[in-house]
Design a protein around this motif. Sequence first.
Motif, PDB file in Angstrom:
ATOM      1  N   ARG A 123     -34.204 -16.997 -17.105  1.00 48.39           N
ATOM      2  CA  ARG A 123     -33.056 -16.430 -16.388  1.00 48.39           C
ATOM      3  C   ARG A 123     -31.838 -17.297 -16.669  1.00 48.39           C
ATOM      4  N   LEU A 124     -30.716 -16.664 -17.038  1.00 49.93           N
ATOM      5  CA  LEU A 124     -29.486 -17.409 -17.290  1.00 49.93           C
ATOM      6  C   LEU A 124     -28.863 -17.806 -15.957  1.00 49.93           C
ATOM      7  N   THR A 125     -28.663 -19.104 -15.783  1.00 43.63           N
ATOM      8  CA  THR A 125     -28.149 -19.664 -14.544  1.00 43.63           C
ATOM      9  C   THR A 125     -26.934 -20.518 -14.856  1.00 43.63           C
ATOM     10  N   SER A 126     -25.916 -20.407 -14.028  1.00 48.78           N
ATOM     11  CA  SER A 126     -24.694 -21.178 -14.232  1.00 48.78           C
ATOM     12  C   SER A 126     -25.018 -22.655 -14.457  1.00 48.78           C
ATOM     13  N   GLY A 127     -24.439 -23.230 -15.502  1.00 47.51           N
ATOM     14  CA  GLY A 127     -24.671 -24.633 -15.845  1.00 47.51           C
ATOM     15  C   GLY A 127     -25.754 -24.845 -16.890  1.00 47.51           C
ATOM     16  N   ASP A 128     -26.574 -23.827 -17.142  1.00 55.56           N
ATOM     17  CA  ASP A 128     -27.583 -23.933 -18.201  1.00 55.56           C
ATOM     18  C   ASP A 128     -26.900 -24.155 -19.544  1.00 55.56           C
ATOM     19  N   ILE A 129     -27.606 -24.824 -20.438  1.00 59.46           N
ATOM     20  CA  ILE A 129     -27.134 -24.993 -21.811  1.00 59.46           C
ATOM     21  C   ILE A 129     -28.279 -24.590 -22.735  1.00 59.46           C
ATOM     22  N   PHE A 130     -27.953 -23.711 -23.701  1.00 59.50           N
ATOM     23  CA  PHE A 130     -28.937 -23.323 -24.709  1.00 59.50           C
ATOM     24  C   PHE A 130     -28.219 -23.197 -26.045  1.00 59.50           C
ATOM     25  N   SER A 131     -28.987 -23.187 -27.112  1.00 65.27           N
ATOM     26  CA  SER A 131     -28.420 -23.080 -28.459  1.00 65.27           C
ATOM     27  C   SER A 131     -29.151 -21.989 -29.219  1.00 65.27           C
ATOM     28  N   TYR A 156     -27.100 -24.545 -35.182  1.00 62.69           N
ATOM     29  CA  TYR A 156     -27.143 -24.155 -33.779  1.00 62.69           C
ATOM     30  C   TYR A 156     -25.745 -24.017 -33.182  1.00 62.69           C
ATOM     31  N   ILE A 157     -25.549 -22.928 -32.427  1.00 67.22           N
ATOM     32  CA  ILE A 157     -24.332 -22.714 -31.639  1.00 67.22           C
ATOM     33  C   ILE A 157     -24.717 -23.016 -30.202  1.00 67.22           C
ATOM     34  N   VAL A 158     -24.081 -24.043 -29.621  1.00 62.34           N
ATOM     35  CA  VAL A 158     -24.422 -24.519 -28.276  1.00 62.34           C
ATOM     36  C   VAL A 158     -23.572 -23.770 -27.248  1.00 62.34           C
ATOM     37  N   ILE A 159     -24.243 -23.143 -26.289  1.00 62.97           N
ATOM     38  CA  ILE A 159     -23.563 -22.325 -25.266  1.00 62.97           C
ATOM     39  C   ILE A 159     -23.861 -22.863 -23.879  1.00 62.97           C
ATOM     40  N   GLU A 160     -22.790 -23.034 -23.083  1.00 61.18           N
ATOM     41  CA  GLU A 160     -22.957 -23.399 -21.673  1.00 61.18           C
ATOM     42  C   GLU A 160     -22.731 -22.139 -20.857  1.00 61.18           C
ATOM     43  N   ASN A 166     -36.059 -14.232 -30.904  1.00 58.85           N
ATOM     44  CA  ASN A 166     -35.703 -15.289 -29.967  1.00 58.85           C
ATOM     45  C   ASN A 166     -34.178 -15.417 -29.965  1.00 58.85           C
ATOM     46  N   GLY A 167     -33.619 -15.904 -28.867  1.00 62.27           N
ATOM     47  CA  GLY A 167     -32.180 -16.078 -28.776  1.00 62.27           C
ATOM     48  C   GLY A 167     -31.443 -14.823 -28.353  1.00 62.27           C
ATOM     49  N   ASN A 168     -32.149 -13.720 -28.179  1.00 56.83           N
ATOM     50  CA  ASN A 168     -31.551 -12.480 -27.689  1.00 56.83           C
ATOM     51  C   ASN A 168     -31.674 -12.446 -26.170  1.00 56.83           C
ATOM     52  N   VAL A 169     -30.960 -11.519 -25.521  1.00 56.72           N
ATOM     53  CA  VAL A 169     -31.013 -11.404 -24.065  1.00 56.72           C
ATOM     54  C   VAL A 169     -31.562 -10.041 -23.662  1.00 56.72           C
ATOM     55  N   VAL A 170     -32.219 -10.026 -22.504  1.00 57.46           N
ATOM     56  CA  VAL A 170     -32.827  -8.813 -21.968  1.00 57.46           C
ATOM     57  C   VAL A 170     -32.602  -8.768 -20.457  1.00 57.46           C
ATOM     58  N   THR A 171     -32.893  -7.600 -19.888  1.00 62.36           N
ATOM     59  CA  THR A 171     -33.009  -7.473 -18.437  1.00 62.36           C
ATOM     60  C   THR A 171     -34.469  -7.145 -18.160  1.00 62.36           C
ATOM     61  N   LEU A 172     -34.930  -7.511 -16.983  1.00 61.74           N
ATOM     62  CA  LEU A 172     -36.326  -7.270 -16.636  1.00 61.74           C
ATOM     63  C   LEU A 172     -36.438  -6.157 -15.601  1.00 61.74           C
ATOM     64  N   GLY A 173     -37.425  -5.304 -15.819  1.00 63.49           N
ATOM     65  CA  GLY A 173     -37.695  -4.215 -14.890  1.00 63.49           C
ATOM     66  C   GLY A 173     -38.966  -4.486 -14.115  1.00 63.49           C
ATOM     67  N   ALA A 174     -39.662  -3.427 -13.804  1.00 66.93           N
ATOM     68  CA  ALA A 174     -40.880  -3.502 -13.002  1.00 66.93           C
ATOM     69  C   ALA A 174     -42.016  -4.180 -13.771  1.00 66.93           C
ATOM     70  N   TYR A 175     -43.017  -4.594 -13.017  1.00 60.50           N
ATOM     71  CA  TYR A 175     -44.222  -5.133 -13.646  1.00 60.50           C
ATOM     72  C   TYR A 175     -44.943  -4.000 -14.357  1.00 60.50           C
ATOM     73  N   LEU A 176     -45.532  -4.318 -15.499  1.00 65.81           N
ATOM     74  CA  LEU A 176     -46.265  -3.320 -16.268  1.00 65.81           C
ATOM     75  C   LEU A 176     -47.542  -2.932 -15.518  1.00 65.81           C
ATOM     76  N   ARG A 190     -32.931 -22.745 -28.976  1.00 68.20           N
ATOM     77  CA  ARG A 190     -33.299 -24.067 -28.449  1.00 68.20           C
ATOM     78  C   ARG A 190     -32.934 -24.044 -26.972  1.00 68.20           C
ATOM     79  N   THR A 191     -33.871 -24.402 -26.107  1.00 64.15           N
ATOM     80  CA  THR A 191     -33.612 -24.412 -24.658  1.00 64.15           C
ATOM     81  C   THR A 191     -33.216 -25.818 -24.247  1.00 64.15           C
ATOM     82  N   ASP A 192     -31.964 -26.176 -24.523  1.00 64.97           N
ATOM     83  CA  ASP A 192     -31.485 -27.544 -24.323  1.00 64.97           C
ATOM     84  C   ASP A 192     -31.598 -28.015 -22.880  1.00 64.97           C
TER      85      ASP A 192
END
Length: 159
Positions: free
Chosen positions: A98-106, A153-157, A35-45, A6-8
């Motif tokens: 992109r994870l940004t300081s202050g974001d909240i997601f679950s 849901y586990i709510v993460i800041e 969904n709910g997993n994290v990745v890093t992004l590389g070059a454009y395909l 959930r993108t709170d």
Amino acid sequence: MYAYVRTDNMSGTTVAKDLASAKFYNGSVEADIENGNVVTLGAYLDGERELRKATAPAANTKLRDLYLVATPEVVKDKTYYGLGEFINKKGEAIRCYRLTSGDIFSVSKEALAGTPAVGSLVEAQASTKLKVVATATSGSTTVGKIMAIEGDYIVIEVA
């Protein structure tokens, strides 16, 4: 059962530069991702101007380089019954915030390694799943803190 998200209060919902499209790769091979997993992004395909190559992060990946997978759960299969049955299939585009300081997601517990508890920290690891820890681990990037547990849901800041 797959993880769901959930993108709170994510900056990517209003700030276009914090939202990206990608395809997930396990090494050099396209792969499924929850969904709910994290990745890093590389070059454009090759031949693409919006789709980038997404891969699993390292434990010490900088916070600004981590993206949360949160693709809308659109399913054409009539046997689909719930969020926990949705997975991003290999070769399909995924939505990444992109994870940004202050974001909240679950996320559901399936997105996390470890036992979630309010006040616990959430860290990156050499995997697409975030890791729950009681205290910060040397060499790992702290993603945030568990604020609440609301039903499934586990709510993460984000830190």
